[in-house]
Design an enzyme around this catalytic site. Structure first.
Site, short mmCIF file in Angstrom:
data_model
loop_
_atom_site.label_atom_id
_atom_site.label_comp_id
_atom_site.label_asym_id
_atom_site.label_seq_id
_atom_site.Cartn_x
_atom_site.Cartn_y
_atom_site.Cartn_z
N GLN A 12 26.08 34.86 45.18
CA GLN A 12 26.18 34.29 43.76
C GLN A 12 27.20 32.92 43.63
O GLN A 12 26.65 32.12 43.09
CB GLN A 12 27.10 35.13 42.89
CG GLN A 12 27.38 34.85 41.27
CD GLN A 12 28.46 35.62 40.82
OE1 GLN A 12 29.40 36.15 41.42
NE2 GLN A 12 28.60 35.43 39.44
N TYR A 140 37.75 46.41 49.61
CA TYR A 140 37.68 44.99 49.25
C TYR A 140 38.87 44.45 49.26
O TYR A 140 39.21 43.66 49.91
CB TYR A 140 36.82 45.07 48.20
CG TYR A 140 36.63 43.73 47.77
CD1 TYR A 140 35.88 42.81 48.37
CD2 TYR A 140 37.24 43.24 46.40
CE1 TYR A 140 35.45 41.34 47.76
CE2 TYR A 140 36.69 41.91 45.95
CZ TYR A 140 36.07 41.17 46.60
OH TYR A 140 35.87 39.78 46.34
#
Ligand code: AKB
Length: 318
Positions: A12, A140
């Site tokens: 992205q 994460y």
């Protein structure tokens, strides 16, 4: 920065950052790499298929292209990371460790994004300070906090010019994000244009920080070009632009599309992650140390997102 290597350019951020950097530094001075072939990027400038977990290949690309800066954009995001934490650690930390080592050996500056995901439920919720408790509850977030510490370590121990921002959810209209908790704020625009309705996986009242891609791209370059003498922090700067809930973004879309409908089908993993993250970050240090100032707000971004997506899907325009 004179010659730049981008690792993970197909994602992205990378798909837009590559074009942005090529516009500033010259097409042949920005080498895009990704684990998969990217034909469009290869047509614009140098492109190589490169697995960021292969340190030798990364070092060879940096040496061959005489790069002096690396952008490491490889990441398995928050929600997908929870499906396979071991793989998330391997990919996120493997790509970072290789980037740090290659940067150290080849005297490169290194940019690695951190995230609002580096914070957790014990961090102050509103206007989360730059320096505060960081106890994330996702793999994460664990990778992001470790990455920040490791990048600071490489700066102090070896003098590597490591810099980073804690990105909010990034909203963009070129490449879809994948596997993130904030992805809903991109998907909602596509679904609004294509179907006139959206099923939201995150509770309607959960605030998260978001940023529009043009501001995110500008932040990368402004930080990397900042005078190092002014940087008190390095890894990683809180970055803020806008903070909203699904209900707020839905209302903003409805101002332009009164028939737009939003329902909920809550994803328990995304709900838990979203609720563990800050409502909003305090980005005073970024503003003071390198002049950060966002230019896009929710209303302007909504106008732009709907216009761009409508142009791309003209038949389905409502
Ligand atoms: C995610 O949702 O995992 C990312 C992020 C905020 O880092 N977009």
């Amino acid at each position: 920065m004179k010659r730049i290597l981008i690792v993970g350019a197909g994602g992205q951020i990378g798909s837009e950052l590559t074009t942005y950097l090529r516009g500033i530094y010259g097409h042949d001075r920005v080498v895009a790499t990704d684990v998969r072939e990217c034909k469009e990027m290869a047509a614009q400038g140098p492109f190589e298929v490169l697995n960021a977990l292969d340190a030798t290949a990364m070092a060879s690309a940096v040496a061959r292209h005489r790069c002096d800066a690396i952008f490491n954009l490889v990441a398995l995001l928050s929600a997908v990371g929870e499906k396979n934490p071991q793989m998330a650690w391997q990919i996120n930390m493997g790509a970072l460790m290789n980037s740090l080592e290659v940067a150290r050996q080849h005297h490169c500056a290194l940019f690695t994004p951190s995230s609002i995901g580096a914070f957790g439920p014990t961090s102050p919720k509103d206007r989360t300070p730059q320096d505060t408790i960081m106890q994330p509850t996702t793999i994460y977030g664990v990778c992001k906090v470790t990455g920040e510490l490791l990048s600071n370590y490489y700066h102090t121990k070896y003098g590597v010019d490591t810099r980073s921002v804690r990105f909010p959810g990034i909203i963009s209209n070129v490449t879809l994000p994948g596997g993130g908790t904030t992805d809903y704020a991109v998907e909602i625009y596509y679904e609004a244009v294509k179907k006139g309705r959206f099923t939201c996986p995150v509770p309607g009242d959960v605030y998260m920080d978001m940023i529009y891609m043009p501001d995110a791209l500008r932040a990368c370059v402004e930080l990397m070009e900042a005078d190092p003498a002014k940087l008190v922090h390095r890894n990683s700067f809180n970055l803020a632009s806008m903070s909203f809930t699904p209900e707020i973004i839905c209302a903003e879309i409805r101002k332009r599309m009164p028939d737009f409908e939003m329902t909920y089908d809550i994803d328990p993993v995304k709900k838990a992650i979203a609720e563990s993250w800050p409502n909003s970050l305090d980005d005073t240090c970024a503003r003071e140390e390198w002049g950060w100032k966002p230019e896009w707000d929710l209303a302007r971004m909504t106008d732009d997102m709907l216009e761009v997506i409508r142009r791309r899907f003209p038949v389905e325009v409502r």
